[in-house]
Design an enzyme around this catalytic site. Structure first.
Site, short mmCIF file in Angstrom:
data_model
loop_
_atom_site.label_atom_id
_atom_site.label_comp_id
_atom_site.label_asym_id
_atom_site.label_seq_id
_atom_site.Cartn_x
_atom_site.Cartn_y
_atom_site.Cartn_z
N THR A 122 13.58 -1.89 -16.90
CA THR A 122 14.54 -3.13 -16.49
C THR A 122 15.85 -2.80 -16.55
OG1 THR A 122 12.76 -4.15 -18.12
CG2 THR A 122 14.99 -5.43 -17.88
N ARG A 165 14.88 4.69 -20.25
CA ARG A 165 14.84 5.25 -21.78
C ARG A 165 13.59 5.87 -22.28
NH1 ARG A 165 16.80 -1.10 -23.18
NH2 ARG A 165 18.67 -0.98 -21.83
N HIS A 203 19.33 -2.11 -26.96
CA HIS A 203 18.78 -2.67 -28.51
C HIS A 203 17.98 -1.91 -29.07
CE1 HIS A 203 15.97 -3.87 -25.42
NE2 HIS A 203 15.31 -3.86 -26.47
N LYS A 225 21.85 4.93 -17.61
CA LYS A 225 21.67 3.71 -16.45
C LYS A 225 22.79 4.17 -15.57
CE LYS A 225 22.93 -0.15 -17.65
NZ LYS A 225 23.20 -1.56 -17.64
N ASP A 268 24.42 -6.02 -29.78
CA ASP A 268 23.43 -4.94 -29.95
C ASP A 268 24.04 -3.63 -29.96
OD1 ASP A 268 24.29 -5.21 -27.23
OD2 ASP A 268 21.98 -4.68 -26.63
N ASP A 304 24.75 -1.63 -27.31
CA ASP A 304 25.66 -1.27 -26.13
C ASP A 304 26.51 -2.30 -26.13
OD1 ASP A 304 23.73 -2.74 -25.05
OD2 ASP A 304 23.90 -1.98 -23.20
N ASP A 310 26.25 -5.53 -25.02
CA ASP A 310 26.11 -6.49 -24.10
C ASP A 310 25.33 -7.84 -24.34
OD1 ASP A 310 23.71 -5.10 -24.20
OD2 ASP A 310 23.56 -4.67 -22.03
N THR A 343 13.76 -10.95 -14.78
CA THR A 343 14.39 -10.46 -16.17
C THR A 343 15.15 -9.07 -15.65
OG1 THR A 343 12.70 -11.21 -17.63
CG2 THR A 343 13.92 -9.35 -18.12
N GLU A 389 20.49 -14.72 -20.13
CA GLU A 389 18.75 -14.31 -20.45
C GLU A 389 18.64 -14.80 -21.67
OE1 GLU A 389 17.18 -10.81 -18.30
OE2 GLU A 389 19.17 -9.99 -19.02
N GLU A 390 16.89 -15.13 -21.97
CA GLU A 390 16.78 -15.59 -23.12
C GLU A 390 16.88 -14.51 -24.28
OE1 GLU A 390 14.00 -13.83 -24.54
OE2 GLU A 390 14.00 -12.89 -22.74
N SER A 391 17.06 -13.28 -23.90
CA SER A 391 16.98 -12.17 -24.86
C SER A 391 18.51 -11.77 -25.23
CB SER A 391 16.65 -10.88 -24.23
OG SER A 391 17.29 -10.55 -22.97
N LYS A 436 26.05 -8.32 -18.74
CA LYS A 436 26.03 -9.26 -19.98
C LYS A 436 27.09 -8.84 -20.95
CE LYS A 436 21.80 -7.82 -22.09
NZ LYS A 436 21.02 -6.95 -21.14
N ARG A 478 5.47 -9.46 -24.14
CA ARG A 478 6.24 -10.84 -24.54
C ARG A 478 5.71 -11.90 -23.85
NH1 ARG A 478 10.60 -7.76 -26.16
NH2 ARG A 478 11.56 -6.33 -24.51
C1 VG1 Z 1 14.89 -6.75 -22.23
C2 VG1 Z 1 15.13 -8.26 -22.27
C3 VG1 Z 1 16.03 -8.49 -20.72
C4 VG1 Z 1 17.21 -7.57 -20.80
C5 VG1 Z 1 16.66 -6.33 -20.91
C6 VG1 Z 1 18.10 -5.19 -21.02
O1 VG1 Z 1 13.92 -6.26 -21.08
O2 VG1 Z 1 14.00 -8.92 -22.18
O3 VG1 Z 1 16.17 -9.74 -20.45
O4 VG1 Z 1 18.01 -7.70 -19.65
O5 VG1 Z 1 16.06 -5.96 -22.08
O6 VG1 Z 1 18.69 -5.46 -21.99
P1 VG1 Z 1 12.53 -6.28 -21.15
O7 VG1 Z 1 11.83 -5.51 -20.07
O8 VG1 Z 1 11.99 -5.31 -22.40
O9 VG1 Z 1 11.80 -7.60 -21.58
V1 VG1 Z 1 19.72 -4.34 -23.04
O10 VG1 Z 1 20.80 -5.14 -24.02
O11 VG1 Z 1 18.33 -3.64 -23.70
O12 VG1 Z 1 20.40 -3.50 -21.59
CO CO Z 2 22.05 -4.07 -24.45
#
Ligand code: VG1
Ligand code: CO
Length: 547
Positions: free
Chosen positions: A22, A26, A118, A130, A281, A283, A285, A348, A367-369, A380, A500
C-alpha cells in the site's frame, strides 16, 4: 559530475519479495539487513526512472532503526547513478509530509522516504523504503509495478566507495562530486504551515487557557510539534509528550489509535483533562484527534475539516472537491453534497489521491486510518490536520464535543468501526477473501441480522485523469440506507496477513445520534460473521484491534 572511475558495479542476485505494498516496501529489519537487500531495491527504483541525470533527489526518514545506515547507502548509490544533488534532513530525519513538501519546494526529481510508518521499529521490528515522484506524492502503481518487475531481474547495482557523510552537520557536503545538502528538517515545513493557518488566532485561543496535548509517540513528529505548538504557537512546555524520535520509538507501537495511544485517550476522557488531544504516527502522516470527553473518528474528522476548512486562511476560497478512500465512511460525502462539490472514492493508499490533487479536482483527502491531508503536499499530513482543527476551534470557540454534535445534527451520523485481525495465516486470509469473492454474485437478497444485503461487489477504481484501472480493491457488502461492510487485506504488514473489516451504519439527522458505536454496529458485526465466517477462517474469537 561524479568522478567516473570511482563508480563500482556490484554483482547481485534478485530477491523475489520486493513488491511494494500500500505504501512502499516494508519488511522486517532483519530482511533489510541481508547483504544487497536495500541496494537491490534502491537500484530497482533508479532503473525504473528516466532522465534524472544531474537532478535532485530528496532523502529522509522517520529515524527508526537502520535509517542512518540506509541513508548512507542511498547517498553513495545516488552519486554512482548520476544524481547531481541530494537533499537530506539533518540526522536523516524528514517526516513523510515534510519530505513531500521539500520535493515540491526545491523542484526535486523525486525522493526516497525511509519509513515503515505506523509499524514498530527496532532490530526485530520493521523498516521500509518508498519512492515519491516529482509532485511530492507516492509513486503511482505504474511506477511501483515497474520497480517490482526490475527487482525480479536485477543483476547489478552501482555504488562507490566514500566515507560516510556527517548527517548531523547542516550545510553542503560532497560525495565524489555529488552535492549533499543537509537541511533543517522542520523549517520549510513550519513555514508552509504558517501560510495555511491563522497562527495568531490559534495563539489567542491558547492564551484563553485552552489546553492541548500532542503525543509524538517517540517518533518523527516530535521536533515538528515542539517547534510549531510550543515555540511558534506558544503552548506551554510539556504540551508535546514523547517528543524525541527514538530508533525503537521507546518500544511503543507508533500507530495513533485507541489501543496504542491509550494514555492520551485516558487523559482526554477526564473532566479535568486537556481540551484537545492529538497524536501522530511513526512518519508523521497520520493524526488521531480526541476532544475533551469526545473521540473523533478519522472519517468524521475528514467530514468536519471539509465542512469548516473555509475558516482557515489557506482554504478561505473553498474546496474544489473532497476525496476519500473507499473504506472511509460516507460522512464526507454528505458534506460534499451540501457544498455542491464532487466527492471522489479511491482505493486505499495515498498514492491514489495524487492525480486528483494535481488536476485540481480535490482539495482535501482522507482515509479512515487516521490520514487527512490537502493539496498543500502530496502525502497525508498529521500536524496539518491538528492545525486545521485548532484553527477551526479558534474561529468557532466551541468545544470539540459541541462541534461534533452540531455536525451530526446537520448531516446525520455515520457510526463506524474497523476491526483488524492481525498476523493471521496468509493462506487462511486468502481463503476467506476468495470465498467472499466467489459468493458476490449470489449475496444480494441474503437475510442477515442487519437486514437483507442489497448489493455486493469487489471495488474497482478508474482514475478520472489517466484512465488507469485498479481492480480487486476490497469487497463491499451494501445494506439499506448507506450501511455497509467492507473486507480487504492489509498491504502494509510484515507478518502473515491482516484482515480489515470496516463497518458503517448511517443514522440520519433527527435519528438516534447518541448511541455507543459498538451497540449501533452490533447487527452489522453479526452479519459480517454470518457472511464471512471470520472466526472459522482466522481462528480468532475477537479482532486484535478495534479502531
Ligand atoms: C494502511 C491503511 C491505509 C494507509 C496505509 C499507509 O494500509 O489502511 O489507509 O494509506 O496504511 O499509511 P493497509 O494496506 O495496511 O490497510 V502509513 O501512515 O502506514 O504510510
Ligand atoms: Co504513516
Amino acid at each position: 559530475m561524479v568522478e567516473a572511475m570511482l563508480v563500482q558495479i556490484v554483482e547481485t542476485v534478485a530477491f523475489d519479495d520486493q513488491k511494494p505494498g500500500t505504501s512502499g516496501l516494508r519488511k522486517k529489519v532483519r530482511v533489510f539487513q541481508q547483504p544487497n537487500y536495500a541496494e537491490n531495491f534502491v537500484q530497482s527504483v533508479f532503473d525504473s526512472l528516466e532522465g534524472y541525470a544531474g537532478d535532485t533527489l530528496v532523502v529522509g526518514g522517520d529515524g527508526r532503526f537502520l535509517n542512518r545506515e540506509v541513508i548512507q547507502v542511498v547517498l553513495r548509490m545516488a552519486a554512482a547513478n548520476g544524481f547531481g544533488r541530494v537533499i537530506v534532513g539533518q540526522g536523516g530525519i524528514l517526516s513523510t509530509p515534510a519530505a513531500s513538501h521539500v520535493i515540491r519546494k526545491y523542484g526535486a526529481f523525486g525522493g526516497l522516504v525511509l519509513s515503515a510508518s505506523h509499524n514498530p521499529g527496532g532490530p526485530d521490528e520493521d523498516f521500509g523504503i518508498k519512492y515519491n515522484i516529482g509532485n511530492g506524492g507516492p509513486a503511482p502503481e505504474s511506477v511501483t509495478d515497474a520497480i517490482h518487475a526490475r527487482s525480479l531481474t536485477i543483476t547489478r547495482y552501482k555504488t562507490l566507495e566514500t566515507p560516510d557523510i556527517d548527517l548531523d552537520a547542516i550545510g553542503t557536503h560532497d560525495v565524489a562530486g555529488m552535492a549533499v545538502e543537509v537541511i533543517d528538517p522542520v523549517a520549510d515545513y513550519a513555514e508552509l504551515m504558517e501560510t495555511l493557518f491563522d497562527f495568531a488566532a490559534i495563539r489567542a485561543l491558547l492564551g484563553t487557557g485552552f489546553t492541548i496535548s500532542f503525543d509524538a509517540m517517540s517518533a518523527v513528529t516530535g521536533p515538528y510539534a515542539t517547534e510549531i505548538f510550543e515555540r511558534r504557537l506558544g503552548a506551554p512546555a510539556g504540551t508535546v509528550v514523547n517528543g524525541t524520535p527514538l530508533p525503537d520509538f521507546g518500544h511503543h507501537h507508533p500507530d495513533p489509535n485507541l489501543v496504542h495511544a491509550k494514555d492520551l485517550y485516558d487523559r482526554l476522557m477526564q473532566a479535568d483533562g486537556p481540551d484537545f488531544g492529538a497524536a501522530s504516527d511513526g512518519d508523521g502522516d497520520r493524526n488521531l484527534i480526541i476532544g475533551k470527553q469526545r473521540y473523533v473518528t478519522p472519517s468524521d474528522s475528514l467530514a468536519v475539516l471539509a465542512a469548516n476548512a473555509h475558516l482557515a486562511p489557506g482554504y478561505a476560497s473553498g474546496l474544489a472537491g473532497i476525496a476519500r478512500s473507499m473504506p472511509t465512511s460516507g460522512a464526507a460525502d454528505r458534506v460534499a453534497a451540501a457544498l455542491g462539490i464532487p466527492l471522489y472514492e479511491t482505493p486505499t493508499g495515498w498514492k491514489f489521491f495524487g492525480n486528483l490533487l494535481d488536476a485540481g479536482l480535490a482539495t482535501i483527502c482522507g482515509e479512515e486510518s487516521a490520514g487527512t491531508g490537502s493539496s498543500h503536499v502530496r502525502e497525508k499530513d498529521g500536524i496539518w490536520a491538528v492545525l486545521l482543527w485548532l484553527n477551526i476551534l479558534a474561529a468557532r470557540r466551541e468545544s470539540v464535543a459541541a462541534i461534533m454534535a452540531d455536525h451530526w445534527a446537520r448531516y446525520g451520523r455515520n457510526y463506524y468501526a474497523r476491526h483488524d485481525y492481525e498476523a493471521i495465516a496468509t493462506d487462511r486470509a486468502n481463503a476467506l477473501m476468495a470465498k467472499l469473492r466467489d459468493s458476490l454474485a449470489t449475496l444480494a437478497g441474503t437475510e442477515t441480522p442487519a437486514g437483507a444485503v442489497q448489493a455486493a461487489d469487489d471495488f474497482s477504481y478508474t482514475d478520472p485523469t489517466d484512465g488507469s484501472v485498479s481492480a480487486k480493491q476490497g469487497v463491499r457488502i451494501l445494506f439499506a440506507e448507506g450501511s455497509r461492510l467492507v473486507f480487504r487485506l492489509s498491504g502494509t504488514g510484515t507478518q502473515g496477513a491482516t484482515l480489515r473489516l470496516y463497518i458503517e451504519r448511517y443514522e440520519p439527522a433527527g435519528g438516534d445520534l447518541g448511541l455507543e458505536p459498538g451497540d449501533a454496529l452490533a447487527p452489522l458485526i453479526a452479519a459480517a460473521e454470518q457472511l464471512a465466517s471470520i472466526r472459522e477462517f482466522t481462528g480468532m474469537d475477537e479482532p486484535s484491534v478495534i479502531t
